[in-house]
Design a protein around this motif. Sequence first.
Motif, PDB file in Angstrom:
ATOM      1  N   PHE A   1      -4.106   6.837 -10.224  1.00 40.44           N
ATOM      2  CA  PHE A   1      -2.996   7.721  -9.840  1.00 40.44           C
ATOM      3  C   PHE A   1      -2.793   8.804 -10.895  1.00 40.44           C
ATOM      4  O   PHE A   1      -2.600   9.969 -10.583  1.00 40.44           O
TER       5      PHE A   1
ATOM      6  N   LYS B   1       0.842  -1.182   0.000  1.00 37.60           N
ATOM      7  CA  LYS B   1       0.000   0.000   0.000  1.00 37.60           C
ATOM      8  C   LYS B   1       0.881   1.237   0.000  1.00 37.60           C
ATOM      9  O   LYS B   1       1.916   1.268   0.653  1.00 37.60           O
ATOM     10  N   VAL B   2       0.489   2.276  -0.758  1.00 41.57           N
ATOM     11  CA  VAL B   2       1.253   3.522  -0.776  1.00 41.57           C
ATOM     12  C   VAL B   2       0.312   4.677  -0.424  1.00 41.57           C
ATOM     13  O   VAL B   2      -0.891   4.578  -0.628  1.00 41.57           O
ATOM     14  N   PRO B   3       0.869   5.788   0.101  1.00 41.05           N
ATOM     15  CA  PRO B   3       0.001   6.889   0.541  1.00 41.05           C
ATOM     16  C   PRO B   3      -0.374   7.871  -0.565  1.00 41.05           C
ATOM     17  O   PRO B   3      -0.895   8.941  -0.273  1.00 41.05           O
ATOM     18  N   ALA B   4      -0.155   7.497  -1.824  1.00 42.71           N
ATOM     19  CA  ALA B   4      -0.210   8.459  -2.937  1.00 42.71           C
ATOM     20  C   ALA B   4      -1.511   9.264  -3.000  1.00 42.71           C
ATOM     21  O   ALA B   4      -1.489  10.453  -3.280  1.00 42.71           O
TER      22      ALA B   4
END
Lengths: 319, 189
Positions: free
Chosen positions: A312, A41-44
Amino acid sequence: MTEVALPRHLLGIAGLDRAAIVELLSLAASFSEVAERPIPKVPALRGKTVATVFFEPSTRTRLSFESAARRLSADTMTFTAATSSVTKGESLRDTVETIEAMGVDALVVRHRAAGAPALVARWVTASVVNAGDGAHEHPTQALLDCYTILEALAPPGAELPGGGDCSGLSIGIVGDVAHSRVARSCALAFEALGAAVTLVGPRTLLPPSLEGWPVAVASDLDAVLGELDVVYLLRLQTERMRQARLPSLEEYRERFGLTEGRARRLRPGALVLHPGPMNRGVEIDASVASEHATLVTRQVRNGVPTRMAVLFRLLGGAR
Amino acid sequence: MSGTERRAAREDGRVFVARAAVMDAADVRRALVRIAHEILERNHGTADLVLVGLQSGGVPLAERLAEAIAAIDGTPVPLGRLDVAFYRDDIPLRPVRAESVTSMPVELTDRVVVLVDDVLFTGRTVRAALDALADHGRARAVQLAVMVDRGHRELPIRPDYVGKNLPTRRDELVEVSEKGVVIGDLVAR
């Protein structure tokens, strides 16, 4: 990496050039790596909200988008027509405006009517992603299929598998092309990446006009089978049977199904894809579907990073 | 100059024009060897050590640093490549591009990570890198090696190993390559 302006919405593969597709596939490669981490998981997209708005039933596409949004740390909202005020007669416009008023940054829309997501895009300020509209387009399916093909053909470790190039590949899209949004999106995407696309199916299941389709057409699968590097099977929408476009499912299987016999006559190393859900025993024999040679599971797995790339790309940056 | 700034500069049609060479190729090589010694000295060898280069400018430096450490100590050090695009704090402000796919050869839990980048400026890339590293495991310690520290920090971040401290104006740009380090400006074409 070259700069490519992607519009605020993703309504179809039509309108995307090769560079835009390759950029999304490169991003998908980055997100594939994220999926393999201890914490995938990424905070993008923290603070963003993605709503899935489905007026047609779907499990894998909706779950895949929601999973993609969460892995980008976006919040998700789910709307399904069956449990909504649509059953009380609320219009499409009122429905999406109501959802947008709750504060969403992206609407992921599936609708039985071609063009519905494009209409929604005109009404709202949020980004709109087409998750399938009628027999028109299903762009994220085509992108994940491109990714799956490139990944399967590339040596392991390549960053963007194959550099995003499908030149020299011969891809057959087999079956109910006329009613398939997947077929249109895939044909456009495969062609944009340089592949040669052949539509294969009974005349009754091919679109009445193929103007603007960058494809060849064949009505005899056996005649072209040995030349195909990729066999893309479409789901036979059995409800079409009632419209007398096909004599019987058994006859369809005989002429266009990937039977065990045909599977043996595939080119060595040929890839078999299917967007799901599969009618085992109709467009593909159960035994062939279970074989490792089919990429159906990879397609599902690649759906999440591909949709992460799309979200994204649409939701990053200032508006 | 970070990759993001480099690209942003190209987008608005300006180009980088070098004004002065600050380090030549031999200077960079000597600085790398010195930093390699410093890393070994501070960590008492290579046990548990992992080098992680930041995409894209830090990766070639991390590779050279790994070679230098192996040449001194005789033991290879695992080398990771980290892309911090998805952890940046300017994602809501401008289109952020991924440079390249991250690759991490080992789990970082209980390892000592040396982050390697070419230029330390505002510290925001390193901030993003610290968050990104945390998703690969809980490192025992994280240290920072940079070829150039050009000042103008916006966050409480400082390097552990520095090739050269270089006073700069905020609007200047610093470029690190195999050939050395140059300082210059963005000029409208």
